[in-house]
Design an enzyme around this catalytic site. Structure first.
Site, PDB file in Angstrom:
ATOM      1  N   ASP A  52      -0.228   3.441   8.062  1.00 46.29           N
ATOM      2  CA  ASP A  52      -0.683   2.293   7.270  1.00 46.29           C
ATOM      3  C   ASP A  52      -2.136   2.504   6.816  1.00 46.29           C
ATOM      4  O   ASP A  52      -2.467   2.310   5.640  1.00 46.29           O
ATOM      5  CB  ASP A  52      -0.548   1.025   8.138  1.00 46.29           C
ATOM      6  CG  ASP A  52      -1.067  -0.224   7.475  1.00 46.29           C
ATOM      7  OD1 ASP A  52      -0.356  -0.769   6.609  1.00 46.29           O
ATOM      8  OD2 ASP A  52      -2.181  -0.663   7.811  1.00 46.29           O
ATOM      9  N   GLU A  89       4.524  -4.953  15.292  1.00 48.82           N
ATOM     10  CA  GLU A  89       5.925  -4.840  14.843  1.00 48.82           C
ATOM     11  C   GLU A  89       6.796  -4.305  15.980  1.00 48.82           C
ATOM     12  O   GLU A  89       6.301  -3.535  16.818  1.00 48.82           O
ATOM     13  CB  GLU A  89       6.021  -3.838  13.684  1.00 48.82           C
ATOM     14  CG  GLU A  89       5.208  -4.179  12.465  1.00 48.82           C
ATOM     15  CD  GLU A  89       5.848  -5.256  11.612  1.00 48.82           C
ATOM     16  OE1 GLU A  89       7.067  -5.497  11.764  1.00 48.82           O
ATOM     17  OE2 GLU A  89       5.118  -5.877  10.825  1.00 48.82           O
ATOM     18  N   VAL A 123      -5.254  -3.373   0.435  1.00 48.75           N
ATOM     19  CA  VAL A 123      -6.230  -2.829   1.397  1.00 48.75           C
ATOM     20  C   VAL A 123      -7.088  -3.976   1.927  1.00 48.75           C
ATOM     21  O   VAL A 123      -7.728  -4.686   1.146  1.00 48.75           O
ATOM     22  CB  VAL A 123      -7.160  -1.781   0.747  1.00 48.75           C
ATOM     23  CG1 VAL A 123      -8.126  -1.217   1.782  1.00 48.75           C
ATOM     24  CG2 VAL A 123      -6.363  -0.664   0.087  1.00 48.75           C
ATOM     25  N   LYS A 179       0.818  -1.221   0.000  1.00 42.94           N
ATOM     26  CA  LYS A 179       0.000   0.000   0.000  1.00 42.94           C
ATOM     27  C   LYS A 179       0.841   1.256   0.000  1.00 42.94           C
ATOM     28  O   LYS A 179       0.470   2.267  -0.594  1.00 42.94           O
ATOM     29  CB  LYS A 179      -0.980   0.015   1.177  1.00 42.94           C
ATOM     30  CG  LYS A 179      -0.344  -0.052   2.554  1.00 42.94           C
ATOM     31  CD  LYS A 179      -0.287  -1.454   3.065  1.00 42.94           C
ATOM     32  CE  LYS A 179       0.691  -1.632   4.189  1.00 42.94           C
ATOM     33  NZ  LYS A 179       0.811  -3.033   4.589  1.00 42.94           N
ATOM     34  N   LYS A 198      -3.819   3.125   2.942  1.00 45.79           N
ATOM     35  CA  LYS A 198      -4.943   2.304   2.461  1.00 45.79           C
ATOM     36  C   LYS A 198      -6.143   3.186   2.097  1.00 45.79           C
ATOM     37  O   LYS A 198      -6.816   2.948   1.106  1.00 45.79           O
ATOM     38  CB  LYS A 198      -5.317   1.273   3.527  1.00 45.79           C
ATOM     39  CG  LYS A 198      -4.239   0.180   3.680  1.00 45.79           C
ATOM     40  CD  LYS A 198      -4.459  -0.677   4.913  1.00 45.79           C
ATOM     41  CE  LYS A 198      -3.409  -1.777   5.022  1.00 45.79           C
ATOM     42  NZ  LYS A 198      -3.414  -2.455   6.327  1.00 45.79           N
TER      43      LYS A 198
HETATM   44  N1  HSE Z   1       0.256  -3.912   9.511  1.00 41.73           N
HETATM   45  C1  HSE Z   1      -0.998  -4.131   8.904  1.00 41.73           C
HETATM   46  C2  HSE Z   1      -2.077  -4.305   9.959  1.00 41.73           C
HETATM   47  C3  HSE Z   1      -1.056  -5.362   8.019  1.00 41.73           C
HETATM   48  O1  HSE Z   1      -1.780  -4.342  11.151  1.00 41.73           O
HETATM   49  O2  HSE Z   1      -3.224  -4.420   9.558  1.00 41.73           O
HETATM   50  C4  HSE Z   1      -0.674  -5.143   6.608  1.00 41.73           C
HETATM   51  O3  HSE Z   1      -1.300  -4.085   6.000  1.00 41.73           O
END
Ligand code: HSE
Length: 453
Positions: A228, A217, A159, A132, A232
């Site tokens: 993130d 992470e 997404v 993304k 998206k």
């Molecule tokens: N790091 C993202 C989440 C997953 O926690 O949804 C991949 O997009």
């Protein structure tokens, strides 16, 4: 490498889902060569799905998928469940191999993933990606290269993981007039908020546990600060509203400032907290925002818990709908990526192209507003003395903001009180002006959280 199977000469008529009629299977299968960029968790998941489903895909689609090569950082340190003989450390061996039809990008991050995809498209190869960030920031360049070189660019898994929201919007709902997309598109933050809500624990406590369990992470910034989700939303709202919605247009707030008190008081007032990616369009006005949001606890999105993702869509004709599923994980992500691979294999030369001018900047006839209207949850820590509540009410009514409900609870600090109010619909700017007009000697603003219906 995945080998091709024999076609049974005695069973040469079969139903093909793709063409929707019976056809002869003694026609030679279409051989499609894939090149992988990266072969970690997602690449490995795709490798295993394609290996396990190879014969079935051959039977269903008459397509013989072969993985020709996979770019890895170090062959010596690469995963052991993918054959080393397809691995290479040289990007060009994948990007410029004339046998390769489809490049599958699993590297993550903006660069070099975007530059590699660009080169693949310029070499006439179709690209499938779940990235993304690289897509949201470079979409116009990648799409231009795809169009110029008659290649496909597919990104269903970028997404909502396995949720087929991209194809739903670009194909199934392409004739509709979509005015709203609202989604839980980040599983990590949904998991953290769910745990905080169900167990009354603090953000930092739940985050530390999620990191230990491998659910967050080691550096959680991209997830917990909403980056993130914003990438998206850039993709989702562009295809929903048929105009490029660049990442820079998105208002972004993460979940690091949320306390268990916010969640508990919200619940007492009938609301559930989610990190939402919200896109709304009304004529030429678009609002795009990622922030913690209270939803009525009976809203379908409020019931999406743990690491699940869900996207609510509203359109003039489709009305309300919601798609839900796994937004991450090697198997669900591989399912979406392999769906793209098969779609791409069946449409080489006639790819889906987004129905808008995919330019570096949004269409100039569109206006992006940061003065949207919604309801607000405001939590205050106030001196517990006569007249304070009246001064709070006065600050809001002074900006023509009407209070819909109000709670007062004792504070942990003697002589202070927690005042929690939910407003009727108000403009963002007016709300901020009302809050800044509160007397700081008497009232401290603990949190402001937007409320959607
Ligand atoms: N790091 C993202 C989440 C997953 O926690 O949804 C991949 O997009």
């Amino acid at each position: 490498m995945i080998g091709r199977s024999e076609i049974d000469p005695n069973n040469s008529l079969r139903f093909t889902g793709h063409h929707s009629y019976f056809e002869r299977t003694d026609i030679m299968p279409k051989v499609i060569h894939l090149g992988f960029l990266g072969c970690g968790n997602i690449g490995g998941g795709v490798y295993h799905l394609l290996t396990e489903m190879h014969e079935e895909i051959l039977k269903r689609e008459n397509i013989d998928i072969r993985i020709k090569s996979a770019l890895v950082k170090s062959i010596a340190e690469a995963r052991s469940d993918v054959p080393k003989d397809i691995m290479t450390e040289k990007a060009d061996e994948v990007l410029s191999d004339p046998d390769i039809d489809i490049i599958c990008e699993f590297m993550g991050g903006e660069q070099p993933a975007a530059a590699f995809m660009q080169k693949a498209l310029e070499n006439g190869k179709t690209v499938v990606t779940a990235n993304k960030m690289a897509l949201a920031l470079n979409w116009h360049k990648l799409q231009a290269a795809a169009v110029e070189h008659h290649a496909g660019l597919y990104y269903e898994a970028s997404v909502g993981g396995v949720i087929p929201v991209i194809r739903s919007l670009t194909v199934s709902l392409n004739a509709d007039d979509i005015d709203q997309v609202m989604g839980i598109v980040n599983g990590t933050t949904n998991y953290i908020l769910t745990q905080m809500s169900q167990q009354g624990r603090s953000y930092s406590d739940v985050l530390a546990e999620a990191q230990k369990l491998g659910l967050a992470e080691p550096d959680p910034t991209a997830d917990v600060e909403g980056f993130d989700a914003a990438y998206k939303l850039s993709i989702l709202s562009s295809i929903a509203f048929h105009t490029r919605v660049t990442y820079e247009k998105i208002h972004r707030e993460g979940i690091t400032g949320i306390s268990p008190d916010d969640i508990a008081y919200g619940r007492e007032m009938g609301y559930t907290l989610k990190l939402l990616a919200i896109g709304k369009r009304s004529d030429n006005f678009i609002e795009v925002r990622v922030h913690p949001t209270f939803l009525p606890s009976d809203h379908p999105l409020a019931r999406v818990d743990g690491s699940l993702n869900a996207i609510y869509i509203h359109g003039k004709y489709c009305q309300d709908m919601m798609l839900q599923g796994r937004g991450a994980g090697d198997k669900p992500t591989a399912s979406a990526i392999c769906g793209d691979i098969l779609y791409a294999a069946n449409h080489l030369g006639t790819p889906i192209v987004p129905s808008f001018a995919n330019t570096a900047e949004p269409d100039p006839s569109m206006f992006f507003t940061d003065n949207w209207r919604c309801r607000y949850f405001v939590r205050l820590d106030a001196a517990d003395t006569q007249g304070v509540l009246g001064s709070v009410a006065g600050a809001f009514s002074g900006k023509s903001i009407s209070i819909a409900s109000l709670l007062q609870r004792p504070s942990k600090v003697s002589g202070r009180a927690q005042i929690i109010l939910i407003t009727h619909e108000a403009n963002e700017h007016a709300l901020k002006e009302a809050v800044s007009s509160l007397n700081p000697d008497l009232v401290k603003v603990e949190n402001i959280i937007r409320v959607e219906n």
